[in-house]
Design a protein around this motif. Sequence first.
Motif, PDB file in Angstrom:
ATOM      1  N   PHE A 188       2.078  11.134   4.387  1.00 42.24           N
ATOM      2  CA  PHE A 188       2.835   9.935   4.561  1.00 42.24           C
ATOM      3  C   PHE A 188       1.833   8.955   5.268  1.00 42.24           C
ATOM      4  CE2 PHE A 188       6.819  11.974   3.320  1.00 42.24           C
ATOM      5  CZ  PHE A 188       6.889  11.262   2.059  1.00 42.24           C
ATOM      6  N   GLY A 189       0.904   9.363   6.198  1.00 43.26           N
ATOM      7  CA  GLY A 189       0.206   8.351   6.937  1.00 43.26           C
ATOM      8  C   GLY A 189      -1.010   7.988   5.940  1.00 43.26           C
ATOM      9  N   GLY A 190      -1.155   8.843   4.936  1.00 39.75           N
ATOM     10  CA  GLY A 190      -2.239   8.469   4.012  1.00 39.75           C
ATOM     11  C   GLY A 190      -3.338   9.662   3.906  1.00 39.75           C
ATOM     12  N   ALA A 191      -3.673   9.825   2.695  1.00 39.69           N
ATOM     13  CA  ALA A 191      -4.528  10.963   2.572  1.00 39.69           C
ATOM     14  C   ALA A 191      -5.867  10.032   2.528  1.00 39.69           C
ATOM     15  CB  ALA A 191      -4.241  11.815   1.174  1.00 39.69           C
ATOM     16  N   ILE A 192      -6.762  10.184   3.577  1.00 40.28           N
ATOM     17  CA  ILE A 192      -7.565   9.272   3.566  1.00 40.28           C
ATOM     18  C   ILE A 192      -8.652   9.724   2.950  1.00 40.28           C
ATOM     19  CG2 ILE A 192      -9.461   8.488   5.284  1.00 40.28           C
ATOM     20  CD1 ILE A 192      -7.676   8.905   7.595  1.00 40.28           C
ATOM     21  N   VAL A 193      -9.186  10.772   2.729  1.00 37.38           N
ATOM     22  CA  VAL A 193     -10.520  11.375   2.019  1.00 37.38           C
ATOM     23  C   VAL A 193     -10.052  11.279   0.457  1.00 37.38           C
ATOM     24  CG1 VAL A 193     -11.645  13.282   1.465  1.00 37.38           C
ATOM     25  CG2 VAL A 193     -11.198  13.097   3.761  1.00 37.38           C
TER      26      VAL A 193
ATOM     27  N   ARG B  71       0.676  -1.377   0.112  1.00 35.98           N
ATOM     28  CA  ARG B  71      -0.258   0.053   0.025  1.00 35.98           C
ATOM     29  C   ARG B  71       0.873   1.243   0.025  1.00 35.98           C
ATOM     30  NH1 ARG B  71      -5.460  -0.526   1.652  1.00 35.98           N
ATOM     31  NH2 ARG B  71      -6.098  -2.631   1.287  1.00 35.98           N
ATOM     32  N   PHE B  72       1.982   1.120   0.509  1.00 40.11           N
ATOM     33  CA  PHE B  72       2.799   2.516   0.685  1.00 40.11           C
ATOM     34  C   PHE B  72       3.051   3.049  -0.722  1.00 40.11           C
ATOM     35  CE2 PHE B  72       6.996   4.665   1.581  1.00 40.11           C
ATOM     36  CZ  PHE B  72       6.157   5.617   2.734  1.00 40.11           C
ATOM     37  N   PRO B  73       3.708   2.475  -1.540  1.00 34.56           N
ATOM     38  CA  PRO B  73       3.790   3.332  -2.910  1.00 34.56           C
ATOM     39  C   PRO B  73       2.768   4.088  -3.397  1.00 34.56           C
ATOM     40  CG  PRO B  73       4.570   1.125  -3.065  1.00 34.56           C
ATOM     41  CD  PRO B  73       3.749   1.002  -1.706  1.00 34.56           C
ATOM     42  N   THR B  74       1.254   3.821  -3.180  1.00 31.20           N
ATOM     43  CA  THR B  74       0.427   4.651  -3.644  1.00 31.20           C
ATOM     44  C   THR B  74       0.311   5.776  -2.778  1.00 31.20           C
ATOM     45  OG1 THR B  74      -1.074   2.636  -4.090  1.00 31.20           O
ATOM     46  CG2 THR B  74      -2.105   4.672  -3.934  1.00 31.20           C
ATOM     47  N   THR B  75       0.420   5.794  -1.434  1.00 32.72           N
ATOM     48  CA  THR B  75       0.490   6.824  -0.656  1.00 32.72           C
ATOM     49  C   THR B  75       1.800   7.619  -0.802  1.00 32.72           C
ATOM     50  OG1 THR B  75      -0.730   5.644   1.094  1.00 32.72           O
ATOM     51  CG2 THR B  75       0.722   7.483   1.797  1.00 32.72           C
TER      52      THR B  75
END
Length: 325
Positions: free
Chosen positions: A262-267, A105-109
């Motif tokens: 880096f923790g995730g653009a949730i929306v 999942r990290f490459p996407t974020t």
Amino acid sequence: MLRFLLRRFLGAIVIVLLISAITFFLFFALPSEPALMSCGKNCTPDALAVINKNLGLDEPVPVQYWHYMTGIFTGRDFSVGHCPAPCLGYSFSNQQPVWDTIVDRFPTTLSIALGGAVVFLVVGVGIGMIAAAFRGTWIDKFFSSLSLIGNSLQIYFVGVVALAVFVSGLHWFDNPAYYPITEDPVKWFTGIIIPWLVLSIIFIANYSRMTRSQMIEQLAEDHVRTARAKGLGRRTVFFRYAWRGALTPIVTLFGIDLGSLFGGAIVTEFTFSLHGLGRLAVSSVSETDLPTLMAVMLVACTAIVVANIVVDAAYAVIDPRVRLG
């Protein structure tokens, strides 16, 4: 500088440990049984006991936390087999190694965070500088109005409009999706450009307003007026003196925002159905999946504290008035 970085590094370790401990112990305060997720509908006490043993949930909570943290560096043995370092445990929901899920999942974020950061930093700071340079004119009022409008928008609304216009209407782009940059750089760029632009809208508004206010404040400083009195050109005064002094709060905000992304653009990830860390964090909460939630928390926390260390160290380069003791 070395002593400063060492102190900041040690402090960062303490912060990460505290956050991980709070997350871990709060999880077990929830009125839920994680092993029930893997037990199924026809769950018996014996089967539940076996699952608890396999997942390492049959020990006291402090012991579980110790095994979890040491397993990150040394690996860990489960009843289902050995988990090599860095071991983040096995997911409660699908029994897959959490480290493999994070790596997937990290490459996407990372792509969303870096691309969006470049867009909102360059455009936001550029608009703010233009507005400050033409303070009081129609140009200043125009960009200030755009910033106010941008700050009032929401990502989930702008995202739907962008999909309707650029994907369904004009057919300029395909539906946003993540493609590895190593396989096809063009598809990677075209698949993620709309999320970049949508994500950057809110940040552009914040950075343009901050840059404008900081530049106006710096242009009124004594050292800038002195530079003008010495006969230096407007461009030299603007970039060499005012702009450099205005960078410190902008870099501070950028470090915090980049670390959070880096923790995730949730929306953004939910709006465009991108499988990044932010979406993984939300699903781990809804599924009461502690190993996955802990892993995302550790990644996000580490990214934020590292970004703050880099920002603090950059102060000495940006502003010569700053001295790191």
